[in-house]
Structure formats: structure tokens, C-alpha cells
Design an enzyme around this catalytic site. Structure first.
Site, mmCIF file in Angstrom:
data_model
loop_
_atom_site.group_PDB
_atom_site.id
_atom_site.type_symbol
_atom_site.label_atom_id
_atom_site.label_comp_id
_atom_site.label_asym_id
_atom_site.label_seq_id
_atom_site.Cartn_x
_atom_site.Cartn_y
_atom_site.Cartn_z
ATOM 1 N N ASP A 1 0.818 -1.099 -0.200
ATOM 2 C CA ASP A 1 -0.009 0.039 -0.029
ATOM 3 C C ASP A 1 0.847 0.993 0.110
ATOM 4 O OD1 ASP A 1 -2.405 -1.288 0.069
ATOM 5 O OD2 ASP A 1 -2.514 -1.407 2.403
ATOM 6 N N ASP B 1 -6.895 -1.556 -4.615
ATOM 7 C CA ASP B 1 -7.841 -1.349 -3.689
ATOM 8 C C ASP B 1 -8.942 -0.422 -4.346
ATOM 9 O OD1 ASP B 1 -6.875 -2.947 -1.698
ATOM 10 O OD2 ASP B 1 -5.486 -1.144 -0.990
#
Length: 158
Positions: free
Chosen positions: A117, A135
Site C-alpha cells: 500500500d 484497492d
């Protein structure tokens, strides 16, 4: 419609994996680079859990097996829905976004054991949990799917 969905899937998966590779190769773990002061940073994080760190504290071996199996089941289920409902354009588009995102994060889980991330949005001291392109694809796909289901339900009432 299939002619546009396969390139969409491929481009999203490529962008997701390319951005993750760039971050892994140019950032130290937990390094932050300010992009828009007071709003947006790039921050390299490895997320062992799911959204918002869900199950991050679970035993690593069980967590890895759980997420791999759940992701495979989810990809298969959404692919089946895409196959069945491919004529519904917005729904097929939504499913493609969701599958592309799921595959992007699945690749990380298989090869790294965690998800990369790096997109870090914040206001003052409040930070939205860091996320990635995969995501984003899943989130946008779910939003379009809800819109499609809402519109379809309204048209059934008429």
C-alpha cells in the site's frame, strides 16, 4: 463488450503491479514522501491484513492461507457473475474492476505474503488507511455495481 473488458483488466493490473514495483524499488519500508502538503503522501506500507488492517494480528500462516483461499473464491464468484451477466454493460464493467483489483492484491499475497500500500490521504492528523491501485479498482467497481443494482431495481419497479 469482451473486447473492452480484457484490455481494461490488463491495463489496471499492469498499473497496479507497476506502481507497487516502483514503490518497492524507490522507497524504504515506512518511508513517506509528501506530495500535497496537508492532504496526500506516498508512504510505503506492507499490509498483512485486509481492508483497514482487518485480521492483521492473526497468525501469519493461517492468515496467508485464509486470504489466498478467500481471494480465489471471490475471484471465481465474480468471474462467474461476469460470465452470466456480461450483457449488462455497467455491471460487467464493475465486475472487471473488482476482479482486476482482487488479482492485483492476490499477486502480492502470493509473492510477498502482504499487500503493498502506498496512497496515503489525510487531513490534519487524521489519515485514511493507506491503499493502492488495486484497492481503488475494487472500491470503484463496488460503487458502480451498487449504482447498477440501484438503477436496475428502479427500472423493474416501472
Amino acid at each position: 463488450m469482451k473486447k473492452t473488458l480484457i484490455p481494461l483488466f490488463t491495463v489496471l493490473l499492469f498499473i497496479d503491479q507497476a506502481t507497487k514495483i516502483i514503490v518497492k524499488n524507490t522507497f524504504m519500508l515506512h518511508e513517506t514522501r509528501e506530495v500535497i502538503p496537508g492532504f496526500f503522501n506516498l508512504t510505503y506500507i506492507l499490509n498483512p491484513g485486509a481492508a483497514f488492517g482487518f485480521l492483521a494480528r492473526m497468525n501469519e500462516n493461517y492468515r496467508q492461507l485464509f486470504f489466498v483461499l478467500i481471494t480465489l473464491i471471490a475471484i471465481a464468484a465474480v468471474a462467474y457473475l461476469l460470465y452470466k451477466e456480461h450483457s449488462m454493460k455497467l455491471r460487467a464493467f464493475s465486475y472487471t474492476l473488482i476482479i482486476a483489483g482482487a488479482v492485483g492484491n492476490f499477486i502480492d499475497r502470493v509473492y510477498i505474503g502482504k499487500v503493498v500500500d502506498f496512497l496515503d490521504f489525510y487531513v490534519s492528523d487524521y489519515h485514511w488507511p493507506a491503499f493502492n491501485v488495486a484497492d481503488s479498482a475494487i472500491s470503484v467497481g463496488v460503487c458502480f455495481l451498487m449504482l447498477d443494482l440501484f438503477l436496475h431495481k428502479r427500472s423493474e419497479k416501472k
